[in-house]
Design a protein around this motif. Structure first.
Motif, PDB file in Angstrom:
ATOM      1  N   ALA B 124      46.644   3.580   2.166  1.00 12.35           N
ATOM      2  CA  ALA B 124      45.284   3.203   1.781  1.00 12.35           C
ATOM      3  C   ALA B 124      44.276   3.465   2.891  1.00 12.35           C
ATOM      4  O   ALA B 124      43.105   3.739   2.613  1.00 12.35           O
ATOM      5  CB  ALA B 124      45.255   1.725   1.374  1.00 12.35           C
ATOM      6  N   VAL B 125      44.721   3.391   4.152  1.00 10.18           N
ATOM      7  CA  VAL B 125      43.790   3.580   5.272  1.00 10.18           C
ATOM      8  C   VAL B 125      43.053   4.912   5.142  1.00 10.18           C
ATOM      9  O   VAL B 125      41.834   4.988   5.310  1.00 10.18           O
ATOM     10  CB  VAL B 125      44.549   3.505   6.620  1.00 10.18           C
ATOM     11  N   LYS B 126      43.802   5.975   4.828  1.00  9.43           N
ATOM     12  CA  LYS B 126      43.177   7.294   4.713  1.00  9.43           C
ATOM     13  C   LYS B 126      42.263   7.368   3.494  1.00  9.43           C
ATOM     14  O   LYS B 126      41.232   8.020   3.517  1.00  9.43           O
ATOM     15  CB  LYS B 126      44.250   8.373   4.610  1.00  9.43           C
ATOM     16  N   GLU B 127      42.690   6.728   2.421  1.00 11.49           N
ATOM     17  CA  GLU B 127      41.870   6.757   1.205  1.00 11.49           C
ATOM     18  C   GLU B 127      40.525   6.060   1.434  1.00 11.49           C
ATOM     19  O   GLU B 127      39.467   6.601   1.112  1.00 11.49           O
ATOM     20  CB  GLU B 127      42.633   6.098   0.048  1.00 11.49           C
ATOM     21  N   VAL B 128      40.577   4.850   1.989  1.00 12.37           N
ATOM     22  CA  VAL B 128      39.319   4.110   2.124  1.00 12.37           C
ATOM     23  C   VAL B 128      38.433   4.715   3.209  1.00 12.37           C
ATOM     24  O   VAL B 128      37.214   4.538   3.186  1.00 12.37           O
ATOM     25  CB  VAL B 128      39.537   2.594   2.342  1.00 12.37           C
ATOM     26  N   ALA B 129      39.029   5.455   4.156  1.00  6.60           N
ATOM     27  CA  ALA B 129      38.194   6.167   5.136  1.00  6.60           C
ATOM     28  C   ALA B 129      37.294   7.152   4.399  1.00  6.60           C
ATOM     29  O   ALA B 129      36.118   7.320   4.751  1.00  6.60           O
ATOM     30  CB  ALA B 129      39.073   6.899   6.150  1.00  6.60           C
ATOM     31  N   TYR B 130      37.840   7.782   3.365  1.00  8.41           N
ATOM     32  CA  TYR B 130      37.026   8.709   2.581  1.00  8.41           C
ATOM     33  C   TYR B 130      35.984   7.957   1.744  1.00  8.41           C
ATOM     34  O   TYR B 130      34.833   8.406   1.624  1.00  8.41           O
ATOM     35  CB  TYR B 130      37.899   9.584   1.679  1.00  8.41           C
ATOM     36  N   HIS B 131      36.372   6.820   1.187  1.00  4.67           N
ATOM     37  CA  HIS B 131      35.429   6.036   0.382  1.00  4.67           C
ATOM     38  C   HIS B 131      34.236   5.598   1.256  1.00  4.67           C
ATOM     39  O   HIS B 131      33.088   5.645   0.835  1.00  4.67           O
ATOM     40  CB  HIS B 131      36.098   4.794  -0.212  1.00  4.67           C
ATOM     41  N   LEU B 132      34.572   5.184   2.474  1.00  2.36           N
ATOM     42  CA  LEU B 132      33.534   4.740   3.406  1.00  2.36           C
ATOM     43  C   LEU B 132      32.588   5.900   3.724  1.00  2.36           C
ATOM     44  O   LEU B 132      31.367   5.746   3.723  1.00  2.36           O
ATOM     45  CB  LEU B 132      34.194   4.218   4.687  1.00  2.36           C
ATOM     46  N   ASP B 133      33.166   7.058   3.965  1.00  2.00           N
ATOM     47  CA  ASP B 133      32.363   8.240   4.269  1.00  2.00           C
ATOM     48  C   ASP B 133      31.487   8.625   3.082  1.00  2.00           C
ATOM     49  O   ASP B 133      30.290   8.891   3.229  1.00  2.00           O
ATOM     50  CB  ASP B 133      33.291   9.413   4.631  1.00  2.00           C
ATOM     51  N   HIS B 134      32.077   8.620   1.897  1.00  8.86           N
ATOM     52  CA  HIS B 134      31.330   9.009   0.696  1.00  8.86           C
ATOM     53  C   HIS B 134      30.142   8.068   0.479  1.00  8.86           C
ATOM     54  O   HIS B 134      29.020   8.508   0.235  1.00  8.86           O
ATOM     55  CB  HIS B 134      32.258   8.980  -0.516  1.00  8.86           C
ATOM     56  N   ALA B 135      30.420   6.773   0.605  1.00  5.82           N
ATOM     57  CA  ALA B 135      29.359   5.777   0.427  1.00  5.82           C
ATOM     58  C   ALA B 135      28.286   5.954   1.495  1.00  5.82           C
ATOM     59  O   ALA B 135      27.078   5.928   1.195  1.00  5.82           O
ATOM     60  CB  ALA B 135      29.949   4.370   0.481  1.00  5.82           C
ATOM     61  N   ALA B 136      28.715   6.159   2.741  1.00  3.93           N
ATOM     62  CA  ALA B 136      27.750   6.292   3.833  1.00  3.93           C
ATOM     63  C   ALA B 136      26.857   7.518   3.619  1.00  3.93           C
ATOM     64  O   ALA B 136      25.636   7.450   3.814  1.00  3.93           O
ATOM     65  CB  ALA B 136      28.484   6.403   5.177  1.00  3.93           C
ATOM     66  N   GLN B 137      27.466   8.631   3.196  1.00  2.47           N
ATOM     67  CA  GLN B 137      26.679   9.841   2.954  1.00  2.47           C
ATOM     68  C   GLN B 137      25.571   9.576   1.936  1.00  2.47           C
ATOM     69  O   GLN B 137      24.434  10.013   2.091  1.00  2.47           O
ATOM     70  CB  GLN B 137      27.582  10.973   2.443  1.00  2.47           C
ATOM     71  N   TRP B 138      25.920   8.854   0.879  1.00  9.91           N
ATOM     72  CA  TRP B 138      24.925   8.595  -0.160  1.00  9.91           C
ATOM     73  C   TRP B 138      23.888   7.576   0.274  1.00  9.91           C
ATOM     74  O   TRP B 138      22.692   7.715  -0.032  1.00  9.91           O
ATOM     75  CB  TRP B 138      25.607   8.140  -1.458  1.00  9.91           C
ATOM     76  N   VAL B 139      24.328   6.536   0.982  1.00 12.53           N
ATOM     77  CA  VAL B 139      23.364   5.523   1.443  1.00 12.53           C
ATOM     78  C   VAL B 139      22.346   6.179   2.382  1.00 12.53           C
ATOM     79  O   VAL B 139      21.142   5.909   2.302  1.00 12.53           O
ATOM     80  CB  VAL B 139      24.096   4.346   2.121  1.00 12.53           C
ATOM     81  N   LEU B 140      22.817   7.075   3.254  1.00 14.37           N
ATOM     82  CA  LEU B 140      21.899   7.782   4.158  1.00 14.37           C
ATOM     83  C   LEU B 140      20.889   8.608   3.366  1.00 14.37           C
ATOM     84  O   LEU B 140      19.698   8.600   3.652  1.00 14.37           O
ATOM     85  CB  LEU B 140      22.682   8.711   5.096  1.00 14.37           C
ATOM     86  N   ARG B 141      21.379   9.330   2.373  1.00 13.45           N
ATOM     87  CA  ARG B 141      20.482  10.220   1.629  1.00 13.45           C
ATOM     88  C   ARG B 141      19.509   9.455   0.742  1.00 13.45           C
ATOM     89  O   ARG B 141      18.350   9.859   0.602  1.00 13.45           O
ATOM     90  CB  ARG B 141      21.310  11.191   0.783  1.00 13.45           C
ATOM     91  N   LEU B 142      19.990   8.380   0.141  1.00 18.30           N
ATOM     92  CA  LEU B 142      19.105   7.619  -0.744  1.00 18.30           C
ATOM     93  C   LEU B 142      18.163   6.725   0.063  1.00 18.30           C
ATOM     94  O   LEU B 142      16.974   6.614  -0.247  1.00 18.30           O
ATOM     95  CB  LEU B 142      19.928   6.771  -1.717  1.00 18.30           C
ATOM     96  N   GLY B 143      18.697   6.093   1.107  1.00 14.72           N
ATOM     97  CA  GLY B 143      17.864   5.198   1.921  1.00 14.72           C
ATOM     98  C   GLY B 143      16.774   5.977   2.640  1.00 14.72           C
ATOM     99  O   GLY B 143      15.608   5.573   2.664  1.00 14.72           O
ATOM    100  N   ASP B 144      17.144   7.104   3.219  1.00 15.57           N
ATOM    101  CA  ASP B 144      16.208   7.925   3.972  1.00 15.57           C
ATOM    102  C   ASP B 144      15.783   9.123   3.129  1.00 15.57           C
ATOM    103  O   ASP B 144      15.641  10.235   3.624  1.00 15.57           O
ATOM    104  CB  ASP B 144      16.874   8.391   5.277  1.00 15.57           C
ATOM    105  N   GLY B 145      15.615   8.901   1.832  1.00 16.68           N
ATOM    106  CA  GLY B 145      15.268   9.998   0.934  1.00 16.68           C
ATOM    107  C   GLY B 145      13.816   9.933   0.516  1.00 16.68           C
ATOM    108  O   GLY B 145      12.907   9.975   1.349  1.00 16.68           O
ATOM    109  N   THR B 146      13.576   9.788  -0.777  1.00 14.51           N
ATOM    110  CA  THR B 146      12.208   9.671  -1.269  1.00 14.51           C
ATOM    111  C   THR B 146      11.782   8.208  -1.244  1.00 14.51           C
ATOM    112  O   THR B 146      12.597   7.313  -1.028  1.00 14.51           O
ATOM    113  CB  THR B 146      12.096  10.173  -2.713  1.00 14.51           C
ATOM    114  N   GLU B 147      10.518   7.965  -1.494  1.00 17.27           N
ATOM    115  CA  GLU B 147      10.007   6.595  -1.535  1.00 17.27           C
ATOM    116  C   GLU B 147      10.754   5.800  -2.607  1.00 17.27           C
ATOM    117  O   GLU B 147      11.162   4.667  -2.383  1.00 17.27           O
ATOM    118  CB  GLU B 147       8.508   6.641  -1.846  1.00 17.27           C
ATOM    119  N   LEU B 148      10.960   6.434  -3.764  1.00 17.04           N
ATOM    120  CA  LEU B 148      11.630   5.754  -4.867  1.00 17.04           C
ATOM    121  C   LEU B 148      13.096   5.458  -4.534  1.00 17.04           C
ATOM    122  O   LEU B 148      13.585   4.352  -4.766  1.00 17.04           O
ATOM    123  CB  LEU B 148      11.551   6.616  -6.137  1.00 17.04           C
ATOM    124  N   SER B 149      13.781   6.443  -3.960  1.00 19.19           N
ATOM    125  CA  SER B 149      15.198   6.223  -3.666  1.00 19.19           C
ATOM    126  C   SER B 149      15.351   5.171  -2.576  1.00 19.19           C
ATOM    127  O   SER B 149      16.278   4.352  -2.603  1.00 19.19           O
ATOM    128  CB  SER B 149      15.892   7.532  -3.277  1.00 19.19           C
TER     129      SER B 149
END
Lengths: 96, 239
Positions: B124-149
């Motif tokens: 599971a360690v390897k699996e959740v490392a990917y989940h964490l990365d996937h979530a982080a990538q999206w949070v970065l893009r949405l948080g620091d994206g458009t005003e609406l996002s």
């Protein structure tokens, strides 16, 4: 309903094993390069297809056109001396 | 105590898998459908592995299907974070960030020591490392994206953040005391949120809790009704 710009297209290349070349396997949409790499992992390597991935913006690929097919490819047709078939393989050499 | 603790982790994973399944065909693009389905299936696999360990430990002859399909909401030990609906993509990725940060830490501890869940945790360690990365990538893009996002991601964070403390509640008798992982979990989450230009809320003094004791929101019963209906309508059926 707001209109939504489509994400750009990326071409995906997978290397199946160490020592082999990356082979084109398909394409996908992603908002940027980092996400394209992750999407490629999810879409194209979920059944252990590879050990390495390349993603390339589809717009960066320069392709030959069908119009030039004759000029590009047909002249090679009658030049079988370009194939390494005129050499006899020494006995005992198996994996050539 | 070990079985109870692992049951909590397993239920977190199963409920998360079910919530992520909802996204298939509903994510922003087909590629994200596949990504969320993959992550959901990882979570399902973790749940199955942990249920197998739990049924061994308790020795009551129950199977993983019994645990997944024949328990009612009060018997589930998942945290409230994972059971609430997540029909907004920003909520989906923010919640994934919080859960994966916790899972990364707890599985790392379980994988590093002798114990019945070591094998499941190591995978599971390897699996959740990917989940964490996937979530982080999206949070970065949405948080620091458009005003609406940015607005929607901040709203998602404000909604999910109060449910983080339940994951980190002290349980000194557990194989891993969640409180001991608090700094590590926050250390994984906070830098992502800062980089995403999001305002990290204060942790509430009196956060919502009760999931580990079987006190759930009404949303869990609805989720289970859907997830369990086939297994309950055809008792003993195999597939």
């Amino acid at each position: 309903m707001t209109t939504r710009a489509e994400w750009p297209l990326w071409e995906v290349f997978v290397r199946a094993r160490r020592g082999m070349a990356h082979v084109h396997v398909g394409s996908l949409h992603a908002p940027d390069a980092e996400m394209a790499l992750r999407n490629a992992r999810d879409v194209y390597t979920r059944r252990q297809e590879g050990v390495s991935l390349w993603v390339v913006p589809a717009a960066a690929v320069v392709a030959s056109t069908p119009d030039l097919q004759g000029a590009f490819f047909e002249p090679a047709g009658d030049k079988d001396y370009r194939h390494p078939t005129h050499y006899s393989v020494p006995e005992g050499v198996d994996h050539l | 105590m070990t079985a109870d603790f692992l049951l909590g982790l397993a239920d977190d994973a199963l409920v998360t898998a079910q919530r992520l399944g909802w996204w298939v065909s509903r994510a922003p693009e087909l590629e994200e459908d596949v990504a969320l389905a993959n992550i959901g299936l990882d979570q399902l696999g973790q749940a199955r592995g942990l249920y197998a360990v739990v049924t061994d430990l308790e020795g009551l002859g129950r199977t993983e299907d019994d645990l997944a399909y024949l328990r009612d909401a009060p018997d589930f030990r998942n945290v409230l974070l994972v059971e609430r609906p997540q029909t907004d993509f920003a909520v989906c990725v923010v919640r994934m960030l919080l859960l994966a940060a916790w899972q990364s830490e707890v599985y790392a501890v379980l994988a590093a020591r002798e114990g019945p869940a070591r094998g499941v945790a190591a995978k599971a360690v390897k699996e959740v490392a990917y989940h964490l990365d996937h979530a982080a990538q999206w949070v970065l893009r949405l948080g620091d994206g458009t005003e609406l996002s940015h607005e929607r991601t901040q709203a998602a964070l404000d909604a999910e953040w109060p449910y983080l403390p339940e994951l980190l509640e002290p349980a000194p008798a557990a194989p891993v005391d969640p409180a001991s992982l608090r700094d590590a979990v926050l250390g994984r989450v906070r830098p992502v949120l800062h980089e995403a230009t999001l305002v990290v809320p204060e942790l509430p003094a009196d956060p919502p809790t009760g999931g580990r004791a079987g006190r759930h929101t009404e949303h869990l019963a609805a989720l289970l009704a859907e997830m369990q209906q086939v297994a309950r309508a055809h008792p003993g059926a195999t597939w």
